[in-house]
Scaffold this motif. Structure first.
Motif, PDB file in Angstrom:
ATOM      1  N   LEU A   6       0.869  -1.134  -0.111  1.00 55.12           N
ATOM      2  CA  LEU A   6       0.088  -0.071   0.057  1.00 55.12           C
ATOM      3  C   LEU A   6       1.043   1.128   0.013  1.00 55.12           C
ATOM      4  CD1 LEU A   6      -2.775   1.560   0.206  1.00 55.12           C
ATOM      5  CD2 LEU A   6      -2.317   1.112   2.773  1.00 55.12           C
ATOM      6  N   LEU A   7       0.691   2.363  -0.950  1.00 56.79           N
ATOM      7  CA  LEU A   7       1.410   3.162  -1.134  1.00 56.79           C
ATOM      8  C   LEU A   7       0.733   4.398  -0.298  1.00 56.79           C
ATOM      9  CD1 LEU A   7       2.562   3.334  -4.783  1.00 56.79           C
ATOM     10  CD2 LEU A   7       3.758   2.490  -2.905  1.00 56.79           C
ATOM     11  N   PRO A  12       0.373  13.219  -5.879  1.00 57.06           N
ATOM     12  CA  PRO A  12      -0.078  12.142  -6.614  1.00 57.06           C
ATOM     13  C   PRO A  12       1.009  11.650  -7.507  1.00 57.06           C
ATOM     14  CG  PRO A  12      -1.504  13.660  -6.491  1.00 57.06           C
ATOM     15  CD  PRO A  12      -0.443  14.262  -5.645  1.00 57.06           C
ATOM     16  N   VAL A  13       1.983  12.735  -7.859  1.00 60.49           N
ATOM     17  CA  VAL A  13       3.238  12.195  -8.805  1.00 60.49           C
ATOM     18  C   VAL A  13       4.163  11.526  -8.181  1.00 60.49           C
ATOM     19  CG1 VAL A  13       5.088  13.384 -10.147  1.00 60.49           C
ATOM     20  CG2 VAL A  13       2.942  14.674 -10.053  1.00 60.49           C
ATOM     21  N   VAL A  14       4.489  11.554  -7.116  1.00 62.39           N
ATOM     22  CA  VAL A  14       5.135  10.651  -6.265  1.00 62.39           C
ATOM     23  C   VAL A  14       4.686   9.181  -6.225  1.00 62.39           C
ATOM     24  CG1 VAL A  14       6.319  10.095  -4.089  1.00 62.39           C
ATOM     25  CG2 VAL A  14       6.356  12.258  -4.658  1.00 62.39           C
ATOM     26  N   ARG A  15       3.298   9.252  -5.894  1.00 67.82           N
ATOM     27  CA  ARG A  15       2.775   8.043  -5.755  1.00 67.82           C
ATOM     28  C   ARG A  15       2.734   7.051  -7.190  1.00 67.82           C
ATOM     29  NH1 ARG A  15      -1.604  10.747  -3.339  1.00 67.82           N
ATOM     30  NH2 ARG A  15      -2.782  10.319  -5.005  1.00 67.82           N
ATOM     31  N   SER A  16       2.478   7.941  -8.204  1.00 63.97           N
ATOM     32  CA  SER A  16       2.300   7.466  -9.662  1.00 63.97           C
ATOM     33  C   SER A  16       4.001   6.910 -10.031  1.00 63.97           C
ATOM     34  CB  SER A  16       2.033   8.561 -10.812  1.00 63.97           C
ATOM     35  OG  SER A  16       0.713   9.015 -10.533  1.00 63.97           O
ATOM     36  N   GLY A  17       4.988   7.595  -9.657  1.00 61.00           N
ATOM     37  CA  GLY A  17       6.366   7.336  -9.842  1.00 61.00           C
ATOM     38  C   GLY A  17       6.670   5.925  -9.149  1.00 61.00           C
ATOM     39  N   GLY A  32      -2.997  -0.545  -3.536  1.00 60.37           N
ATOM     40  CA  GLY A  32      -3.682   0.568  -3.201  1.00 60.37           C
ATOM     41  C   GLY A  32      -3.132   1.906  -2.892  1.00 60.37           C
ATOM     42  N   GLU A  33      -3.348   2.922  -3.032  1.00 62.09           N
ATOM     43  CA  GLU A  33      -2.660   4.191  -2.733  1.00 62.09           C
ATOM     44  C   GLU A  33      -3.630   5.156  -1.811  1.00 62.09           C
ATOM     45  OE1 GLU A  33      -1.926   6.192  -6.376  1.00 62.09           O
ATOM     46  OE2 GLU A  33      -1.259   4.587  -7.389  1.00 62.09           O
ATOM     47  N   ALA A  34      -2.887   5.559  -0.730  1.00 65.74           N
ATOM     48  CA  ALA A  34      -3.620   6.709  -0.152  1.00 65.74           C
ATOM     49  C   ALA A  34      -2.694   8.151   0.140  1.00 65.74           C
ATOM     50  CB  ALA A  34      -3.487   6.002   1.573  1.00 65.74           C
ATOM     51  N   ALA A  35      -3.612   9.097   0.142  1.00 66.59           N
ATOM     52  CA  ALA A  35      -2.872  10.578   0.555  1.00 66.59           C
ATOM     53  C   ALA A  35      -2.817  10.921   1.542  1.00 66.59           C
ATOM     54  CB  ALA A  35      -3.893  11.626  -0.450  1.00 66.59           C
ATOM     55  N   THR A  36      -3.456  10.211   2.582  1.00 63.32           N
ATOM     56  CA  THR A  36      -3.498  10.854   4.030  1.00 63.32           C
ATOM     57  C   THR A  36      -3.295   9.617   4.880  1.00 63.32           C
ATOM     58  OG1 THR A  36      -5.949  10.601   4.393  1.00 63.32           O
ATOM     59  CG2 THR A  36      -4.995  12.801   3.523  1.00 63.32           C
ATOM     60  N   GLY A  37      -2.864   9.806   6.152  1.00 60.52           N
ATOM     61  CA  GLY A  37      -2.777   8.832   7.151  1.00 60.52           C
ATOM     62  C   GLY A  37      -4.123   8.138   7.450  1.00 60.52           C
ATOM     63  N   GLU A  38      -5.193   9.163   7.513  1.00 60.67           N
ATOM     64  CA  GLU A  38      -6.385   8.495   7.876  1.00 60.67           C
ATOM     65  C   GLU A  38      -6.895   7.511   6.726  1.00 60.67           C
ATOM     66  OE1 GLU A  38      -5.976  12.297  10.079  1.00 60.67           O
ATOM     67  OE2 GLU A  38      -5.520  11.500   7.965  1.00 60.67           O
ATOM     68  N   GLU A  39      -6.821   7.888   5.454  1.00 61.55           N
ATOM     69  CA  GLU A  39      -7.138   7.145   4.185  1.00 61.55           C
ATOM     70  C   GLU A  39      -6.363   5.853   4.393  1.00 61.55           C
ATOM     71  OE1 GLU A  39      -7.370   7.299  -0.789  1.00 61.55           O
ATOM     72  OE2 GLU A  39      -6.845   9.105   0.713  1.00 61.55           O
TER      73      GLU A  39
END
Length: 206
Positions: A6-7, A12-17, A32-39
């Motif tokens: 899980l990323l 978003p650019v870092v996650r895509s890379g 999966g990918e998350a942008a926040t700790g809660e997510e």
């Protein structure tokens, strides 16, 4: 055997890379990918990844260290590998103490990240030799504990504020500010405002 990942990164650019790098590894699968700790917590509870690759700074909300501690409290708990640009001792030690399996800097080669994920999944500790020695040193010499108000004073000090300005901002007297500074200097082992700021920034206190 495939290791699920899980990323967690607020860019978003870092996650895509990272996804592109990890998708190229036959033994890894990004689930999966998350942008926040809660997510990240919600997704980890649902997806049950083997490893969570997590940044230290996650914008608003809980940070990477808090996220790590919460992830490690899940059942089953994923291994957490911190991947960040920040290498201050306090942050490295904080992540390890929160339960992270390791700590890598984003400047490392992709192969190091892939190897680190696999080692974290296997239960190994993942730290570059120089970071490992700093973690051990930090454990032997714990950081001084400052009060919340002493931290407030230090932060204002770092902006260049004079004692009178700090007193006004904190709604206290100048004498109280001076008293806080005496305690701060003693705890940090310094004898000047500039050294106090330097030490506090280097150790991640501010």
């Amino acid at each position: 055997m495939t290791t699920t990942v899980l990323l967690v990164d607020d860019h978003p650019v870092v996650r895509s890379g990272l996804r592109a790098v990890l998708d190229a590894a036959e033994t890894l699968q990004v689930v999966g990918e998350a942008a926040t700790g809660e997510e990240a917590l919600a997704l980890a509870a649902h997806l049950r990844p083997d490893v969570v690759l997590c940044d230290l700074r996650l914008g608003n909300g809980i940070d990477g260290i808090q996220t790590t501690a919460a992830l490690r409290a899940l059942d089953p708990a994923p291994a957490v590998l911190i991947l960040t640009t920040f290498d201050r001792d306090a942050e490295i030690l904080g992540a390890i103490e929160a339960g992270a399996a390791g700590y890598l800097l984003k400047e490392v080669d992709p192969d190091v990240i892939i190897d680190g994920i696999q080692r974290a999944a296997a239960g190994d500790t993942v730290l570059a030799p120089d970071l490992a020695s700093r973690v051990l040193k930090g454990m032997r010499s714990p950081l001084p504990r400052l009060t919340d108000r002493e931290i407030d004073v230090l932060r204002l000090l770092a902006t260049g504020s004079a004692n009178k300005e700090i007193a006004r901002a904190l709604f206290v007297t100048e004498a109280t500010v001076k008293s806080h500074l005496v305690h701060v200097f003693t705890k940090l082992g310094v004898d000047s405002r500039s050294r106090a700021i330097h030490v506090a920034q280097e150790t991640g206190l501010i």
